[in-house]
Design an enzyme around this catalytic site. Structure first.
Site, PDB file in Angstrom:
ATOM      1  N   HIS A   1      -6.911  12.936  -1.307  1.00 18.61           N
ATOM      2  CA  HIS A   1      -6.285  13.795  -0.026  1.00 18.61           C
ATOM      3  C   HIS A   1      -5.002  14.070  -0.149  1.00 18.61           C
ATOM      4  CE1 HIS A   1      -5.760   9.720   1.651  1.00 18.61           C
ATOM      5  NE2 HIS A   1      -4.653  10.187   2.063  1.00 18.61           N
TER       6      HIS A   1
ATOM      7  N   ASP B   1     -12.222   8.823  -2.557  1.00 23.10           N
ATOM      8  CA  ASP B   1     -11.057   9.569  -2.251  1.00 23.10           C
ATOM      9  C   ASP B   1     -10.041   9.369  -3.291  1.00 23.10           C
ATOM     10  OD1 ASP B   1      -9.466  11.231  -0.927  1.00 23.10           O
ATOM     11  OD2 ASP B   1      -8.487   9.630   0.238  1.00 23.10           O
TER      12      ASP B   1
ATOM     13  N   SER C   1      -0.869   6.029   0.919  1.00 22.45           N
ATOM     14  CA  SER C   1      -2.025   6.394   0.154  1.00 22.45           C
ATOM     15  C   SER C   1      -1.967   6.644  -1.249  1.00 22.45           C
ATOM     16  CB  SER C   1      -2.597   7.773   0.973  1.00 22.45           C
ATOM     17  OG  SER C   1      -2.558   7.530   2.328  1.00 22.45           O
TER      18      SER C   1
END
Length: 317
Positions: A160, A190, A269
């Protein structure tokens, strides 16, 4: 020690007279006794010099010097006798004193020192309207973190962070900036695998560690760029294993995740979750947001490194 007698091959005695068996002449009776001059006294060195060649004298002085040196060493040892043999007690006492008087770096500081050369800042770029004439300019669409797992510039991050970006830029720990391209994805976790176009000359890849023996309470650290600030480190513990997480939109559900309480925020992230040895055990993927504020509330999730590494085609542990 008494010095041995020195002999000469001369047929005269030490006073310069004839040999002892020669008869001595009687002094004249009518002549009064006269005082004779005493022969010149010669030093021992002169006598030795007369009786020995030069090289023998050199050898003699060498022996004397050696004897003097041995005497000096003997005297020194008598004044300074050798110390006693060290015992284990002496060693333990010295180590304890060093520990008491020296400030050692914390476990988290050592872990950060190990992992930081492998952590990169990842930016997804895209064109957006500048709000003036309707033209589009390239800007940052998303900011996240990545970790180098192969020293030729293979980087793991979250999908993402880079999905939909027109360009991807990575910044290494030494400040080198490079474009990068996506060479692999793992949609269910992801994850994205990047290949940097340029890498530092001394590129250091992170060490990956199996999660098989992890347990709740083990110390861990997350390193990344929360809100673009960093690299930043936060320490905590593993809160649980084999957790399940569903995205806020409910579009994706991930399983077998590591739950941890080291602070993580948007920008973390794709960054590494590491042990206190600086070894990567997971890739930070999500934080729990019950109030939708996108801030850390104490629950973060990471994909185990076994799953993450398989996205790059690397064999499991």
């Amino acid at each position: 020690m008494r010095r041995p007698a020195l002999y000469s091959s001369s047929s005269h005695d030490r006073r310069g007279n004839d040999a002892p068996d020669a008869p001595e002449a009687d002094p004249p009776a009518q002549s009064p006794p006269q005082e004779l001059p005493l022969p010149a006294r010669t030093s021992r060195f002169s006598r030795l010099a007369a009786r020995f060649p030069a090289y023998n004298l050199y050898l003699l002085w060498s022996v004397i010097a050696l004897l003097a040196l041995l005497l000096a060493i003997s005297f020194s040892l008598s004044l300074h006798p050798p110390g006693r043999k060290l015992t284990q007690h002496d060693i333990n006492a010295a180590v304890l004193k060093t520990l008491e008087t020296t400030t050692l770096p914390s476990a988290a500081a050592k872990a950060y020192q190990v992992i930081s050369p492998s952590v990169v800042r990842v930016v997804g770029q895209g064109r957006e309207k500048d709000g003036k004439d309707g033209s589009k300019e390239e800007g940052e669409r998303s900011v996240g973190t990545g970790v180098v797992i192969v020293d030729k510039g293979i980087i793991l991050t979250n999908l993402h962070v880079v999905q939909g970006a027109e360009n991807i830029k990575v910044t290494f720990s030494d400040g080198l900036e490079s474009t990068a391209s996506i060479v692999g994805i793992q949609l269910e976790n992801d994850l994205a695998v990047l290949q940097a176009d340029k890498i530092p000359d001394d590129m250091i890849a992170a060490t990956m560690r199996s999660t098989a023996d992890l347990a709740p309470g083990d110390e861990v650290m997350a390193v990344g760029y929360p809100f673009g600030i960093g690299p930043s480190a936060s320490a905590g513990v593993i809160s649980g294993l084999k957790r399940t997480f569903r995205s806020p939109e409910g579009k994706q559900q991930m399983t077998n995740l590591i739950q941890f309480d080291a602070a993580a925020n948007p920008g973390n992230s794709g960054g590494p979750l590491v042990t206190m040895d600086g070894e990567v055990i997971g890739i930070v993927t999500a934080i729990y947001n019950p109030n939708q504020q996108r801030t850390f509330v104490g629950i973060g999730f990471a994909v185990p490194i076994e799953n993450a590494a398989s996205a790059a085609g690397m064999p499991p542990f």
